[in-house]
Design a protein around this motif. Structure first.
Motif, short mmCIF file in Angstrom:
data_model
loop_
_atom_site.label_atom_id
_atom_site.label_comp_id
_atom_site.label_asym_id
_atom_site.label_seq_id
_atom_site.Cartn_x
_atom_site.Cartn_y
_atom_site.Cartn_z
N VAL A 1 0.84 -1.20 0.00
CA VAL A 1 0.00 0.00 0.00
C VAL A 1 0.87 1.25 0.00
CG1 VAL A 1 -1.79 1.30 1.21
CG2 VAL A 1 -1.84 -1.20 1.21
N VAL A 2 0.54 2.20 -0.87
CA VAL A 2 1.16 3.52 -0.90
C VAL A 2 0.05 4.54 -0.65
CG1 VAL A 2 2.35 5.22 -2.34
CG2 VAL A 2 2.94 2.79 -2.53
N TYR A 3 0.29 5.49 0.27
CA TYR A 3 -0.74 6.44 0.65
C TYR A 3 -0.51 7.81 0.04
CZ TYR A 3 -2.31 3.03 4.07
OH TYR A 3 -2.78 1.89 4.66
N GLU A 4 -1.61 8.43 -0.38
CA GLU A 4 -1.61 9.82 -0.84
C GLU A 4 -2.69 10.56 -0.05
OE1 GLU A 4 0.47 11.11 -2.89
OE2 GLU A 4 1.38 9.36 -3.86
N ASN A 5 -2.60 11.88 -0.03
CA ASN A 5 -3.55 12.70 0.71
C ASN A 5 -4.28 13.64 -0.25
OD1 ASN A 5 -3.80 15.48 2.65
ND2 ASN A 5 -4.50 13.55 3.51
N ILE A 6 -5.58 13.86 0.02
CA ILE A 6 -6.38 14.74 -0.83
C ILE A 6 -7.55 15.25 0.00
CG2 ILE A 6 -8.05 13.06 -1.73
CD1 ILE A 6 -7.61 14.24 -4.52
N SER A 7 -8.13 16.37 -0.40
CA SER A 7 -9.30 16.91 0.30
C SER A 7 -10.52 16.06 -0.01
CB SER A 7 -9.56 18.35 -0.11
OG SER A 7 -9.91 18.42 -1.48
N TRP A 8 -11.50 16.11 0.90
CA TRP A 8 -12.70 15.30 0.72
C TRP A 8 -13.42 15.64 -0.59
CZ3 TRP A 8 -15.74 11.42 1.01
CH2 TRP A 8 -17.10 11.55 0.70
N ASP A 9 -13.58 16.93 -0.91
CA ASP A 9 -14.38 17.28 -2.07
C ASP A 9 -13.74 16.83 -3.38
OD1 ASP A 9 -12.33 19.11 -1.94
OD2 ASP A 9 -13.56 20.87 -2.35
N ALA A 10 -12.43 16.57 -3.35
CA ALA A 10 -11.74 16.11 -4.56
C ALA A 10 -11.60 14.60 -4.62
CB ALA A 10 -10.36 16.75 -4.66
N MET A 11 -11.91 13.91 -3.52
CA MET A 11 -11.59 12.49 -3.44
C MET A 11 -12.41 11.63 -4.40
SD MET A 11 -11.52 9.87 -0.20
CE MET A 11 -10.28 10.89 0.62
N ILE A 12 -13.71 11.73 -4.35
CA ILE A 12 -14.54 10.87 -5.20
C ILE A 12 -14.27 11.13 -6.68
CG2 ILE A 12 -16.91 10.30 -5.86
CD1 ILE A 12 -17.69 10.53 -2.94
N PRO A 13 -14.22 12.40 -7.14
CA PRO A 13 -13.88 12.62 -8.55
C PRO A 13 -12.51 12.05 -8.94
CG PRO A 13 -14.82 14.61 -7.61
CD PRO A 13 -14.59 13.66 -6.47
N ALA A 14 -11.51 12.19 -8.04
CA ALA A 14 -10.17 11.71 -8.36
C ALA A 14 -10.13 10.19 -8.48
CB ALA A 14 -9.18 12.18 -7.31
N VAL A 15 -10.81 9.50 -7.56
CA VAL A 15 -10.86 8.03 -7.64
C VAL A 15 -11.65 7.61 -8.87
CG1 VAL A 15 -11.68 5.93 -6.51
CG2 VAL A 15 -10.54 7.72 -5.16
N SER A 16 -12.76 8.30 -9.14
CA SER A 16 -13.58 7.98 -10.31
C SER A 16 -12.78 8.08 -11.60
CB SER A 16 -14.79 8.92 -10.37
OG SER A 16 -15.55 8.72 -11.54
N GLU A 17 -11.88 9.07 -11.66
CA GLU A 17 -11.05 9.27 -12.85
C GLU A 17 -9.85 8.34 -12.92
OE1 GLU A 17 -10.05 13.34 -12.48
OE2 GLU A 17 -12.11 14.06 -12.85
#
Length: 260
Positions: A69-85
């Motif tokens: 596992v490699v971890y990255e950090n992102i804000s909540w409002d960007a998380m779902i779009p980023a994973v979706s993409e």
């Protein structure tokens, strides 16, 4: 220390058995993104370390599936779009499983069920439940846009208007709690797990009031069609069956004290 020894013994005893019947990802790297702002699921502790229930669970999942596992950090409002993409393989931050979200990401099976609660300052006496909060137009709540607390606040507490000025939008869950502490708002809605963690650490500065406002199931999110959903679901089921998830619940929701 006794609990940690028991947990370690449990994990060592069960993982060897689990490896034989769970999928083997052969060392595959999984890029996991999180917010690190939702204790006790994931947060930055007093030593500056990223810790929490989800980190421990993901480490156990990776061990059972032979993954890295490699971890990255992102804000909540960007998380779902980023994973979706497809920018990340998996997202975790106490994400409620919802049909609208499932249109753009795939969810794992639920790893936890929680209940929505009303968190207020410890000396709050102007309202005691959702109805009395809604009846006073001077009272304000804080929420992150697009989250379950936001929608519960709009539709179950207030009037169904998503632009209601009584809801003050903030970027992180931690910011909503800080606004509550300083008196900028009067209410934060949260799931019981995070709420109880903050209350326990507040030394009387915060409390939970009123009836619970419903239940929510948490899951990990993936890009649509991800081949990781099935193996991670298998690991979650295995951890539920052998008591590992119950042990993590004890550690993070009963034994661990925020701020220590």
């Amino acid at each position: 220390m006794k609990f940690l020894a028991t947990l370690a013994a449990c994990l060592m005893a069960t993982t060897a058995a689990a490896d034989a019947h769970l999928p083997n990802l052969e060392g595959r790297e999984i890029v996991v993104v999180t917010e690190n702002a939702y204790p006790p699921l994931q947060f930055i502790d007093s030593n500056g370390e990223a810790v929490g229930w989800e980190y421990d669970a993901m480490a156990e999942i990776a061990q059972r599936l032979n993954a890295t596992v490699v971890y990255e950090n992102i804000s909540w409002d960007a998380m779902i779009p980023a994973v979706s993409e497809g920018q990340f393989d998996l997202g975790m931050t106490g994400i409620t499983i919802r049909e609208d979200r499932a249109e753009v990401v795939d969810f794992s099976d639920s790893y936890m069920t929680s209940e929505m609660v009303m968190m207020v300052r410890g000396d709050e006496n102007r309202f005691s439940d959702a109805a009395s909060f809604a009846a006073d137009p001077d009272l304000l709540m804080a929420a992150q846009p697009g989250t379950t607390p936001f929608y519960v606040g709009v539709y179950d507490v207030l009037d169904g208007d998503e632009a209601n000025p009584r809801i003050k939008l903030m970027e992180t869950f931690g910011a909503t709690v800080q606004a509550l502490r300083t008196g900028d708002v009067d209410l934060v809605l949260t799931d019981g797990t995070a709420g109880n963690g903050y209350v326990d650490a507040s030394d009387g500065g915060l409390k939970i009031i009123g009836e619970k406002l419903g239940t929510e199931d948490f899951g990990f999110i993936f890009p649509k069609g991800s081949d990781l959903v099935e193996p991670i679901n298998a690991a979650i089921a295995d951890m539920l069956a052998d008591g590992t998830i119950a042990a993590l619940n004890t550690r993070w929701f009963l034994d661990y004290k925020l701020g220590e």
